[in-house]
Design an enzyme around this catalytic site. Structure first.
Site, mmCIF file in Angstrom:
data_model
loop_
_atom_site.group_PDB
_atom_site.id
_atom_site.type_symbol
_atom_site.label_atom_id
_atom_site.label_comp_id
_atom_site.label_asym_id
_atom_site.label_seq_id
_atom_site.Cartn_x
_atom_site.Cartn_y
_atom_site.Cartn_z
ATOM 1 N N ARG A 34 0.788 -1.226 0.000
ATOM 2 C CA ARG A 34 0.000 0.000 0.000
ATOM 3 C C ARG A 34 0.819 1.275 0.000
ATOM 4 N NH1 ARG A 34 -2.732 -3.942 2.874
ATOM 5 N NH2 ARG A 34 -4.954 -4.151 2.411
ATOM 6 N N SER A 94 1.921 -8.864 7.940
ATOM 7 C CA SER A 94 0.784 -9.778 8.049
ATOM 8 C C SER A 94 1.322 -11.131 8.499
ATOM 9 C CB SER A 94 0.069 -9.907 6.705
ATOM 10 O OG SER A 94 -0.423 -8.668 6.274
ATOM 11 N N GLY A 100 4.301 -18.490 13.803
ATOM 12 C CA GLY A 100 4.423 -18.408 15.244
ATOM 13 C C GLY A 100 4.564 -16.977 15.721
ATOM 14 N N ASP A 210 -13.668 -10.611 13.149
ATOM 15 C CA ASP A 210 -12.713 -10.283 12.092
ATOM 16 C C ASP A 210 -12.788 -8.809 11.739
ATOM 17 O OD1 ASP A 210 -10.766 -10.544 10.142
ATOM 18 O OD2 ASP A 210 -12.174 -11.147 8.584
#
Length: 463
Positions: A34, A94, A100, A210
């Site tokens: 972005r 992300s 983990g 979410d």
């Protein structure tokens, strides 16, 4: 790519040679980027194979690069670029369950040399403050999410960086003990010199919807109750527009800007949402319709200090969700739910262009969007117009007071980006990227809108 700001001519292009298996491990969302950052004569970015890089702004040549992760061991996607704060390149990512806890980090590098300076985990380890919001037994915290997939904001006076985090995983809250799951769906105020958390606020404790908190924060100074306060504003995906004190992360205001049915309101004393019975229905195994599926598509909002209004694109789309227990396997999806979006019928209302008072929640105007929602951000200007775009390709200028369209131009593809404005040699320009990209934009417009991929620049001419 580096383009001539007046002619659009290509000056240089940087294309990284990526390993063939990179997207199998870091995820397809890593293809989205972005933003980039600029520092002195350097262009700073993160790469899909998990490096931070600095390019020479005049030539595109690599000045430095530093590996953040070995993507085959600790995979994480970079769907947004870094920001600059106090001479440091600070980036989020992300993170994926297979990576983990080590993949859910915010990382700082020296902007000139690329030397790594610190890492900040977004989920506390056992014994750290906030770890009490995870089950004492088990490893739920290790794979609990809290990604930082949008960019942060920086206040140089306070020398604090503000970074939003994504939702906890799985969405089924039982493996997480139905606890708050810090620091998911939160904003962290971080000291850029050390990575220390100065304060935080959690938008959606125990997020099962979410809705994240990853959207970037707009920093502003607003007069509230007779005194000027330093605030940060976020149009959260959970449907509420928040105003926080950015000196201490305390809640000032929270008002719905779209239809919301999972909470009645945000308690200003506790800072927590007051839940409806939707949560209990969901936990009981019922299929529930959650409003909103997202308040906006995680795109930049705009605040105009002259009008005191926030401008945003909003979504009028629910999410239908039901618990679907699955065995957790590292490397696979870990939502723990079956979710879908209702089919769209011709003429359906799917969102708005919106102007709203962030302190009172009063809407100045709403302009409906039918058939297609908007995935474009907002640019507010001093000339009384607000720029945004549509999935169908229109680049629009809206009157800041009424929301009426005062000008529009049909580009060759969808406008899913946020416009910028700049002055060069005394001439003001407005530029916007056009191209069908991103998962949600493709969900609504794939096959109906040309793929595209272009930059459009307009000059503001004298009357």
């Amino acid at each position: 790519d580096a383009l001539n700001a007046v002619t659009g001519d290509l000056i240089w292009s940087y294309r990284r040679d990526l390993p063939e298996d990179v997207y199998e491990l870091v995820g397809g969302n890593a293809r989205t980027n972005r933003n980039v950052a600029i520092y002195d004569r350097l262009i700073l970015n993160t790469t899909d194979d998990n490096y931070a890089i600095g390019l020479d702004a005049t030539s595109g040549e690599v000045v430095w690069e530093n590996q953040i992760f070995d993507y085959t061991v600790t995979p994480a996607g970079h769907s947004s670029g870094p920001i600059i704060a106090d001479g440091k390149v600070i980036s989020g990512r992300s993170c994926r369950p297979m990576g983990g806890p080590d993949s859910c980090v915010i990382v700082a590098h020296d902007a000139r040399t690329g030397e790594e300076l610190w890492r900040r985990h977004t989920i506390p380890e056992p014994g750290e403050p906030g770890s009490e919001t995870w089950p004492v037994d088990g490893d739920a915290w290790k794979y609990g999410g809290a990604p930082t997939w949008r960019s942060g904001s920086y206040d140089p006076e306070l020398n604090l960086v503000y970074w939003g985090t994504g939702n906890a995983e799985p969405y089924d809250p039982r493996p997480r003990g139905e606890l708050d799951s810090l620091y998911s769906s939160s904003v962290l105020a971080i000291r850029p010199r050390t990575g220390e958390i100065a304060c935080f606020y959690q938008y959606t404790p125990n997020d099962v919807y979410d809705v994240d908190g990853a959207d970037e924060h707009v920093l502003a100074d607003m007069e509230i109750d007779g005194r000027l306060r330093k605030v940060m504003i976020q149009a959260n995906k959970n449907g509420f527009l928040y105003v926080l004190d950015r000196t201490n992360c305390e809640l000032i205001a929270a008002n719905p800007y779209v239809k919301v049915n999972w909470a009645t309101h945000i308690d200003l004393e506790t800072g927590r949402p007051v839940l409806t019975d939707l949560y209990d229905q969901f936990l009981a195994g019922e299929e529930v319709q959650i409003w909103p599926s997202r308040g906006s598509n995680a795109v930049p909002i705009a605040f105009n200090p002259n009008t005191g209004l926030v401008y945003t694109t909003s979504w009028h789309v629910p999410r239908i969700q039901k618990i679907a227990p699955t065995e957790f396997v590292i490397g696979r999806g870990s939502t723990g739910v079956a979710a879908r979006i209702p089919p769209v019928e011709p003429g359906d209302l799917l969102g708005y262009f919106l102007a709203i008072d962030p302190l009172t929640g009063e809407k100045q105007w709403e302009k409906p969007l039918v058939d297609f929602p908007s995935s474009a951000g907002m640019l507010s200007t001093g000339g009384g117009v607000v720029f945004s775009g549509k999935l169908t390709g229109e680049f629009v200028a809206l009157d800041e007071t009424t929301g009426e369209t005062v000008w529009e131009f049909k580009t060759g593809s969808s406008v899913n980006s946020t416009a910028i404005t700049y002055i060069h040699n005394g001439q003001q320009y407005v530029s916007v990227a056009s191209g069908l990209g991103g998962g949600l934009a493709n969900r609504y417009a794939r096959g109906m809108i040309p793929t595209g991929g272009s930059v459009w620049t307009f000059a503001l001419m004298p009357e």
